[in-house]
Enzyme design. Structure first.
Site, PDB file in Angstrom:
ATOM      1  N   ASP A   7      35.814 114.740 -13.133  1.00  0.00           N
ATOM      2  CA  ASP A   7      37.035 114.029 -12.758  1.00  0.00           C
ATOM      3  C   ASP A   7      37.211 114.206 -11.246  1.00  0.00           C
ATOM      4  OD1 ASP A   7      38.127 116.565 -12.370  1.00  0.00           O
ATOM      5  OD2 ASP A   7      39.741 116.335 -13.839  1.00  0.00           O
ATOM      6  N   CYS A  63      35.482 119.642 -14.173  1.00  0.00           N
ATOM      7  CA  CYS A  63      36.866 119.289 -13.847  1.00  0.00           C
ATOM      8  C   CYS A  63      37.432 120.457 -13.040  1.00  0.00           C
ATOM      9  CB  CYS A  63      37.679 118.965 -15.102  1.00  0.00           C
ATOM     10  SG  CYS A  63      37.896 120.312 -16.279  1.00  0.00           S
ATOM     11  N   THR A  65      39.180 123.184 -13.995  1.00  0.00           N
ATOM     12  CA  THR A  65      38.938 124.483 -14.638  1.00  0.00           C
ATOM     13  C   THR A  65      37.719 124.492 -15.555  1.00  0.00           C
ATOM     14  OG1 THR A  65      40.298 123.803 -16.502  1.00  0.00           O
ATOM     15  CG2 THR A  65      41.417 125.004 -14.717  1.00  0.00           C
ATOM     16  N   HIS A  96      22.051 131.192 -28.273  1.00  0.00           N
ATOM     17  CA  HIS A  96      22.674 131.451 -29.575  1.00  0.00           C
ATOM     18  C   HIS A  96      23.480 130.279 -30.133  1.00  0.00           C
ATOM     19  CE1 HIS A  96      22.515 136.160 -29.298  1.00  0.00           C
ATOM     20  NE2 HIS A  96      21.332 135.574 -29.173  1.00  0.00           N
ATOM     21  N   HIS A 131      20.471 132.169 -35.696  1.00  0.00           N
ATOM     22  CA  HIS A 131      21.454 131.387 -34.934  1.00  0.00           C
ATOM     23  C   HIS A 131      21.510 129.937 -35.409  1.00  0.00           C
ATOM     24  CE1 HIS A 131      22.054 134.866 -32.522  1.00  0.00           C
ATOM     25  NE2 HIS A 131      20.758 134.928 -32.281  1.00  0.00           N
TER      26      HIS A 131
HETATM   27  C1  RB5 Z   1      43.141 117.672 -12.819  1.00  0.00           C
HETATM   28  O1  RB5 Z   1      44.132 117.911 -11.883  1.00  0.00           O
HETATM   29  C2  RB5 Z   1      42.958 118.884 -13.717  1.00  0.00           C
HETATM   30  O2  RB5 Z   1      44.004 118.968 -14.606  1.00  0.00           O
HETATM   31  C3  RB5 Z   1      41.642 118.784 -14.431  1.00  0.00           C
HETATM   32  O3  RB5 Z   1      40.629 118.700 -13.479  1.00  0.00           O
HETATM   33  C4  RB5 Z   1      41.231 119.933 -15.333  1.00  0.00           C
HETATM   34  O4  RB5 Z   1      41.300 121.150 -14.667  1.00  0.00           O
HETATM   35  C5  RB5 Z   1      41.806 119.988 -16.669  1.00  0.00           C
HETATM   36  O5  RB5 Z   1      41.450 120.859 -17.472  1.00  0.00           O
END
Ligand code: RB5
Length: 145
Positions: A7, A63, A65, A96, A131
């Site tokens: 993203d 993304c 996180t 695994h 596994h």
């Molecule tokens: C986008 O701002 C953020 O929410 C997205 O990149 C992500 O971290 C969501 O899990």
């Protein structure tokens, strides 16, 4: 072929990962985004579709996180997505869990570590054996829910 997508939070890291893996000889299919705002579930669906169809053997989703991408990806039948932030977990989710999607957080990882983790993910094989039974149990849960 490795599918990759991000993203808007992951654009720069995705470029670094593509450059790194391409220089190592891997082929990547870049599904964007190249900067335009993008809702991560849509990108997860696109990249995972390339994996479940067999067009790509694995996928990489980035993304902010890594977590939103992994939640979305794991809703798709046939996908086993793991958020990867360290080398041990990255190696063992291949050995695994036979994970077919790795998710990384561009706001969590530096570029050097992310590239190293991507290489571990795409080069480590599944161990099978006991596994396989556990992965089959995951598939059974998926089929019954
Ligand atoms: C986008 O701002 C953020 O929410 C997205 O990149 C992500 O971290 C969501 O899990």
């Amino acid at each position: 072929m490795i599918a990759i997508g991000c993203d808007h939070a992951g654009v720069e890291l995705k470029k670094d990962v593509i450059k790194f893996l391409t220089e190592k000889g891997f082929e990547l299919k870049d599904m964007g985004t190249d900067g335009e705002p993008c809702d991560y579930p849509n990108m997860a669906k696109t990249v995972c579709g390339l994996v479940t169809s067999g067009e790509c053997e694995k996928g990489i989703l980035i993304c902010g996180t890594g977590i939103g991408m992994s939640i979305a990806a794991n809703k798709i039948k046939g996908i086993r997505a793991a958020v990867c932030s360290d080398s041990f977990s990255t190696k063992f989710t291949r050995l695994h869990n036979d994970s077919n999607i790795m998710c990384m957080g561009a706001r969590v990882l530096g570029s050097g570590l992310a590239c190293e983790l991507a290489e571990i993910f795409v080069t480590t094989g599944f161990e099978g054996g006991r596994h396989q039974r556990r992965v089959d149990l995951i598939t059974e849960i998926e089929n019954n829910n």
